[in-house]
Design an enzyme around this catalytic site. Structure first.
Site, PDB file in Angstrom:
ATOM      1  N   GLY A 334       0.798  -1.221   0.000  1.00 59.49           N
ATOM      2  CA  GLY A 334       0.000   0.000   0.000  1.00 59.49           C
ATOM      3  C   GLY A 334       0.827   1.266   0.000  1.00 59.49           C
ATOM      4  O   GLY A 334       0.277   2.369   0.110  1.00 59.49           O
ATOM      5  N   ASP A 335       2.141   1.136  -0.145  1.00 61.61           N
ATOM      6  CA  ASP A 335       3.009   2.306  -0.140  1.00 61.61           C
ATOM      7  C   ASP A 335       3.123   2.874  -1.549  1.00 61.61           C
ATOM      8  O   ASP A 335       3.544   2.182  -2.490  1.00 61.61           O
ATOM      9  CB  ASP A 335       4.400   1.941   0.383  1.00 61.61           C
ATOM     10  CG  ASP A 335       5.275   3.165   0.562  1.00 61.61           C
ATOM     11  OD1 ASP A 335       5.252   3.727   1.656  1.00 61.61           O
ATOM     12  OD2 ASP A 335       5.961   3.546  -0.405  1.00 61.61           O
ATOM     13  N   LEU A 336       2.740   4.136  -1.704  1.00 60.50           N
ATOM     14  CA  LEU A 336       2.715   4.756  -3.027  1.00 60.50           C
ATOM     15  C   LEU A 336       4.105   4.827  -3.649  1.00 60.50           C
ATOM     16  O   LEU A 336       4.270   4.668  -4.858  1.00 60.50           O
ATOM     17  CB  LEU A 336       2.101   6.153  -2.930  1.00 60.50           C
ATOM     18  CG  LEU A 336       1.857   6.894  -4.246  1.00 60.50           C
ATOM     19  CD1 LEU A 336       0.927   6.089  -5.146  1.00 60.50           C
ATOM     20  CD2 LEU A 336       1.270   8.268  -3.980  1.00 60.50           C
TER      21      LEU A 336
END
Length: 386
Positions: A334-336
């Site tokens: 979920g880390d951009l």
């Protein structure tokens, strides 16, 4: 005494591909959505039946896309409904690459309208990677010995071996083809692959800096993660430094609870983050969050424990695992920053989905945290929650 690092020119081992994936799809049009769905089911069922009859196991056939959309036409600047289009795509794993061409032909004959995204990979990737590592270390030792001899010295013993790697994502895309009809099985060649221990990101960024980023205070690490949610690295650092400046030294949970809300808002904390921060402090003060015991838990147990606190989601817990507990094999899908870095590094047409990112990350085990550090470094960035 000579210090040997396993950082030679990229060493590689070649292995014939022995597993393939193909994406098979069918598209159907009809005047009504129900009729479009029916036609699509009639088109795809024979394809799946054919695959099973050909010996493809159910677990090797996975639906990856299903869509039903109106089909519009435009005439005289007006939108006219022509009907509906139903699309269905499955991903098929083929364990015998010699049969790829045969199965492509059979799929089209059975009713598929598109066969694309043919990929190949190794069935025993770990074995090949271990052999590549052995060759890399042997090469490093040989070069160290040659360098020492040139200086009139000799290698006495190895002090340290650093293994740092970012591997190619499996499976490797090799071709894209769409068939309307086929007279013979298309010729498909798997070729060979190279699994390299050292890749461009590591050579460009140098030694991994995860150890230098370790937070020694677990409460501070969690508070920092909460403050940094949905913010750029620069904005988060500014707000957190203002928060720290409210106290002579970094505060205890009790001191934060005793701080008036308006003072905390004054440093830039939103009302929501203020609630999250104080809920964290309340859990710590009441003994509901055993920070001192987290290092003894597995990764998923740590995530489950931390996410009981309001505002601590999976991303925040994963940052804690990486930067506080120094866990080596964490992949925050979920880390951009990770999403953008993978898209750029692997030249993907669009941002990878969490599932695709996990598949790509399988090649980085058991050092996915290290791979993430290099991906962040490639963007000159820090973790950013999507």
């Amino acid at each position: 005494m000579w210090r040997l690092l396993s950082n030679p020119r990229p060493s590689a081992t070649s292995q014939l591909c022995c597993r393939a994936w193909i994406t098979i799809s069918a598209e159907s049009r009809a005047p009504s959505p129900r009729e479009a769905q029916r036609k699509n089911a009639e088109a795809m069922k024979p394809v799946q039946d054919m695959l099973r009859a050909a010996g493809i196991a159910d677990e090797a056939i996975k639906t990856i896309f299903y869509d039903l959309q109106p089909d519009w036409d435009y005439s005289d600047n007006r939108r006219v409904l022509r009907g509906y289009v139903a699309s269905n795509a499955i991903d098929v794993r083929i364990d015998n690459v010699d049969r790829v061409g045969e199965l492509l032909d059979m799929a089209v004959t059975a009713g598929a309208t598109s066969v694309q995204n043919i990929r190949f990979d190794l069935k025993d990737r770990e074995k090949v990677e271990r052999e590549a590592l052995r060759l890399a270390v042997a090469d490093a030792r040989a070069r160290a010995t040659a360098a020492a001899a040139g200086a009139g010295m000799s290698v006495d013993r190895i002090i340290k071996i650093d293994e740092q790697r970012v591997s190619s994502p499996p499976p490797v895309p090799l071709a894209r083809a769409t068939f309307a009809a086929a007279q013979a099985a298309p010729p498909i060649a798997a070729g060979s692959m190279e699994v390299r221990v050292l890749r461009d990101l590591i050579r460009a960024c140098g030694p991994c800096g995860l150890a230098a980023r370790m937070h020694t205070n677990p409460f501070k690490a969690l508070a920092r993660a909460i403050v940094g949610q949905q913010l750029s690295a620069k904005a988060a650092a500014t707000i957190f430094s203002r928060f720290e400046a409210l106290y002579e030294s970094f505060p205890t949970p009790a001191q934060v609870l005793a701080t008036p809300d308006d003072r905390l808002r004054g440093v830039g904390l939103s009302s929501q983050k203020l609630r999250y921060l104080k809920d964290l402090c309340k859990h710590l003060e009441e003994g509901q969050l055993p920070l001192d015991a987290l290092h003894q838990m597995g990764d998923e147990a740590v995530i489950e424990t931390l996410t009981r606190v309001k505002g601590v989601g999976r991303w925040t817990a994963e940052m804690f695992l990486i930067f506080r507990l120094q866990r080596p094999d964490v992949l925050p899908v979920g880390d951009l920053g990770i999403v953008n870095a993978v898209r750029r590094a692997y030249k993907l047409r669009k941002a990878p989905s969490p599932d695709r990112l996990r598949r790509i990350g399988e090649a980085w085990r058991p050092y996915r945290s290290v791979a993430c550090w290099y991906l962040w470094a490639s963007l000159n960035n820090e973790p950013t929650k999507d």
